[in-house]
Design a protein around this motif. Sequence first.
Motif, PDB file in Angstrom:
ATOM      1  N   ALA A 166       0.853  -1.199   0.000  1.00 29.68           N
ATOM      2  CA  ALA A 166       0.000   0.000   0.000  1.00 29.68           C
ATOM      3  C   ALA A 166       0.883   1.242   0.000  1.00 29.68           C
ATOM      4  CB  ALA A 166      -0.901   0.002   1.235  1.00 29.68           C
ATOM      5  N   GLU A 167       0.533   2.185  -0.850  1.00 30.25           N
ATOM      6  CA  GLU A 167       1.326   3.424  -0.918  1.00 30.25           C
ATOM      7  C   GLU A 167       1.073   4.290   0.308  1.00 30.25           C
ATOM      8  OE1 GLU A 167       0.560   5.585  -4.463  1.00 30.25           O
ATOM      9  OE2 GLU A 167       1.166   3.906  -5.728  1.00 30.25           O
ATOM     10  N   PRO A 168       2.028   5.152   0.639  1.00 29.43           N
ATOM     11  CA  PRO A 168       1.737   6.131   1.701  1.00 29.43           C
ATOM     12  C   PRO A 168       0.570   7.017   1.269  1.00 29.43           C
ATOM     13  CG  PRO A 168       4.011   6.334   0.899  1.00 29.43           C
ATOM     14  CD  PRO A 168       3.346   5.310   0.052  1.00 29.43           C
ATOM     15  N   SER A 169      -0.059   7.609   2.255  1.00 28.68           N
ATOM     16  CA  SER A 169      -1.218   8.456   1.981  1.00 28.68           C
ATOM     17  C   SER A 169      -0.796   9.687   1.173  1.00 28.68           C
ATOM     18  CB  SER A 169      -1.799   8.891   3.323  1.00 28.68           C
ATOM     19  OG  SER A 169      -2.920   9.686   3.117  1.00 28.68           O
ATOM     20  N   ALA A 170      -1.685  10.100   0.259  1.00 29.68           N
ATOM     21  CA  ALA A 170      -1.394  11.292  -0.539  1.00 29.68           C
ATOM     22  C   ALA A 170      -1.537  12.557   0.315  1.00 29.68           C
ATOM     23  CB  ALA A 170      -2.331  11.347  -1.725  1.00 29.68           C
ATOM     24  N   PHE A 171      -2.312  12.450   1.370  1.00 34.22           N
ATOM     25  CA  PHE A 171      -2.500  13.607   2.248  1.00 34.22           C
ATOM     26  C   PHE A 171      -2.831  13.069   3.627  1.00 34.22           C
ATOM     27  CE2 PHE A 171      -6.493  12.180   0.861  1.00 34.22           C
ATOM     28  CZ  PHE A 171      -6.543  12.332  -0.515  1.00 34.22           C
ATOM     29  N   GLY A 172      -2.664  13.896   4.625  1.00 39.39           N
ATOM     30  CA  GLY A 172      -3.030  13.398   5.944  1.00 39.39           C
ATOM     31  C   GLY A 172      -2.388  14.170   7.052  1.00 39.39           C
ATOM     32  N   LEU A 173      -2.827  13.801   8.219  1.00 40.21           N
ATOM     33  CA  LEU A 173      -2.548  14.503   9.445  1.00 40.21           C
ATOM     34  C   LEU A 173      -1.075  14.689   9.806  1.00 40.21           C
ATOM     35  CD1 LEU A 173      -4.151  15.398  11.927  1.00 40.21           C
ATOM     36  CD2 LEU A 173      -4.024  13.041  12.728  1.00 40.21           C
ATOM     37  N   LEU A 174      -0.310  13.611   9.728  1.00 47.11           N
ATOM     38  CA  LEU A 174       1.025  13.646  10.321  1.00 47.11           C
ATOM     39  C   LEU A 174       2.133  13.610   9.273  1.00 47.11           C
ATOM     40  CD1 LEU A 174       0.180  10.886  12.933  1.00 47.11           C
ATOM     41  CD2 LEU A 174       0.306  13.296  13.428  1.00 47.11           C
ATOM     42  N   LYS A 175       1.810  13.987   8.045  1.00 46.68           N
ATOM     43  CA  LYS A 175       2.714  13.740   6.927  1.00 46.68           C
ATOM     44  C   LYS A 175       4.067  14.446   7.082  1.00 46.68           C
ATOM     45  CE  LYS A 175       2.558  13.583   1.943  1.00 46.68           C
ATOM     46  NZ  LYS A 175       2.064  14.401   0.870  1.00 46.68           N
ATOM     47  N   GLU A 176       4.063  15.731   6.957  1.00 49.57           N
ATOM     48  CA  GLU A 176       5.264  16.545   7.177  1.00 49.57           C
ATOM     49  C   GLU A 176       6.577  15.961   6.683  1.00 49.57           C
ATOM     50  OE1 GLU A 176       5.233  17.866  11.214  1.00 49.57           O
ATOM     51  OE2 GLU A 176       3.585  19.211  10.759  1.00 49.57           O
ATOM     52  N   GLY A 177       6.678  15.844   5.377  1.00 49.67           N
ATOM     53  CA  GLY A 177       7.965  15.491   4.798  1.00 49.67           C
ATOM     54  C   GLY A 177       8.242  14.014   4.685  1.00 49.67           C
ATOM     55  N   LYS A 178       7.795  13.196   5.643  1.00 47.23           N
ATOM     56  CA  LYS A 178       8.081  11.778   5.473  1.00 47.23           C
ATOM     57  C   LYS A 178       6.802  11.034   5.072  1.00 47.23           C
ATOM     58  CE  LYS A 178       8.445  11.066  10.481  1.00 47.23           C
ATOM     59  NZ  LYS A 178       7.399  10.429  11.069  1.00 47.23           N
ATOM     60  N   PRO A 179       6.991   9.863   4.440  1.00 48.20           N
ATOM     61  CA  PRO A 179       5.804   9.138   3.974  1.00 48.20           C
ATOM     62  C   PRO A 179       4.861   8.841   5.137  1.00 48.20           C
ATOM     63  CG  PRO A 179       7.833   8.051   3.260  1.00 48.20           C
ATOM     64  CD  PRO A 179       8.233   9.156   4.187  1.00 48.20           C
ATOM     65  N   TYR A 180       3.590   9.083   4.915  1.00 47.26           N
ATOM     66  CA  TYR A 180       2.592   8.889   5.974  1.00 47.26           C
ATOM     67  C   TYR A 180       1.723   7.684   5.589  1.00 47.26           C
ATOM     68  CZ  TYR A 180      -1.598   9.923   8.794  1.00 47.26           C
ATOM     69  OH  TYR A 180      -2.667   9.858   9.649  1.00 47.26           O
ATOM     70  N   TYR A 181       1.968   6.574   6.255  1.00 48.23           N
ATOM     71  CA  TYR A 181       1.158   5.387   6.004  1.00 48.23           C
ATOM     72  C   TYR A 181      -0.068   5.447   6.887  1.00 48.23           C
ATOM     73  CZ  TYR A 181       5.027   3.576   3.316  1.00 48.23           C
ATOM     74  OH  TYR A 181       5.992   3.423   2.356  1.00 48.23           O
ATOM     75  N   THR A 239      -4.022  -3.050  -4.527  1.00 44.94           N
ATOM     76  CA  THR A 239      -4.027  -2.529  -3.162  1.00 44.94           C
ATOM     77  C   THR A 239      -4.095  -1.003  -3.254  1.00 44.94           C
ATOM     78  OG1 THR A 239      -2.682  -4.371  -2.411  1.00 44.94           O
ATOM     79  CG2 THR A 239      -2.752  -2.457  -0.968  1.00 44.94           C
ATOM     80  N   ILE A 240      -5.022  -0.400  -2.542  1.00 49.25           N
ATOM     81  CA  ILE A 240      -5.203   1.060  -2.635  1.00 49.25           C
ATOM     82  C   ILE A 240      -5.308   1.676  -1.249  1.00 49.25           C
ATOM     83  CG2 ILE A 240      -6.586   2.915  -3.648  1.00 49.25           C
ATOM     84  CD1 ILE A 240      -6.694   1.333  -5.852  1.00 49.25           C
ATOM     85  N   SER A 241      -4.664   2.836  -1.090  1.00 53.48           N
ATOM     86  CA  SER A 241      -4.788   3.592   0.161  1.00 53.48           C
ATOM     87  C   SER A 241      -5.523   4.900  -0.114  1.00 53.48           C
ATOM     88  CB  SER A 241      -3.406   3.873   0.745  1.00 53.48           C
ATOM     89  OG  SER A 241      -2.479   4.127  -0.269  1.00 53.48           O
ATOM     90  N   ASP A 242      -5.963   5.546   0.939  1.00 54.43           N
ATOM     91  CA  ASP A 242      -6.699   6.825   0.917  1.00 54.43           C
ATOM     92  C   ASP A 242      -8.163   6.598   0.574  1.00 54.43           C
ATOM     93  OD1 ASP A 242      -4.897   8.736   1.722  1.00 54.43           O
ATOM     94  OD2 ASP A 242      -4.099   9.033  -0.285  1.00 54.43           O
ATOM     95  N   SER A 243      -9.005   7.023   1.492  1.00 58.86           N
ATOM     96  CA  SER A 243     -10.427   6.719   1.323  1.00 58.86           C
ATOM     97  C   SER A 243     -11.003   7.265   0.020  1.00 58.86           C
ATOM     98  CB  SER A 243     -11.213   7.246   2.526  1.00 58.86           C
ATOM     99  OG  SER A 243     -10.837   8.564   2.822  1.00 58.86           O
ATOM    100  N   ILE A 244     -10.570   8.444  -0.398  1.00 60.07           N
ATOM    101  CA  ILE A 244     -11.175   9.000  -1.627  1.00 60.07           C
ATOM    102  C   ILE A 244     -10.682   8.232  -2.860  1.00 60.07           C
ATOM    103  CG2 ILE A 244      -9.483  10.875  -2.002  1.00 60.07           C
ATOM    104  CD1 ILE A 244     -12.038  12.598  -2.763  1.00 60.07           C
TER     105      ILE A 244
END
Length: 256
Positions: free
Chosen positions: A58-73, A86-91
Amino acid sequence: MIQQIHFYDIPRNRDEDDRTWNPNTSKTRLTLTYKRLPYKTIWVEYPDIERVCKEIGAEPSAFGLLKEGKPYYSLPVIHDPNTGTTISDSIRIARYLDKTYPDTPAVIPAELEAFHAVFEDAFWDTIFMPLFPFLVPAACPQLNPRSEAYFRETREGKFGSILGGKMENWAPTGPVRDDRWKALQAGFTKMAGWLSADGQERPFFMGEKLCYTDIVVGAWLISVKKVFGSDHPEWLQVEKWDGGRWSRLVQVVENF
Ligand SMILES: N[C@@H](CCC(=O)N[C@@H](CS)C(=O)NCC(=O)O)C(=O)O
């Protein structure tokens, strides 16, 4: 026959039939249910999300709460054994399900793509941020111990400085809570205004027909109802806000 889609969700410390609570993953659970697609839930604790995501590709989220520079799973994630995807991110999951299962009701018709992008932005300031100081401290003790510790550390680390330090101080009973509660109510009333921008009442963002945006709002409301408890005085207030429209939406999504 469609094989069960694997749906990755974060549990709370309850029996199997009462483990769902998370607003983000609920968006996908509701989308799957609305489309009547078969799925099975795979429960993942917060500290395991990154490892599990990497294991299933699963890819890291394209957007999200704690992202800040590093991949956010983050979750939700689905793995669809029917297509090997396999898909991540609800939208993105919603878009994928619309495309892959065209016989199911579409939740993001192409003409609403831009609208959904704008809504995600507007929802952040209008509902997400005002709700955060209420939902996070209430949800935290409902998590299993490893998740609880992770959730506290990450959320206080990121938001403690703006909301008041430890999460117990974010909305303590008294004037701070009252003011923040008023801000939340104002956010919902603003959203109710979007839904009757021309003075006409409509149950859903598309009018009579439900779309992904209604699922998003419904998912957050269901999460508040579950985490607070359906007989909690503050939830009972939410049910009455804006002429009861949020309570009606909850009834719709609960009965998918
Ligand atoms: N944009 C994502 C956001 C998902 C999200 O932020 N999920 C949280 C659950 S509350 C998560 O998995 N966080 C992982 C973490 O905190 O490490 C979506 O809507 O799918």
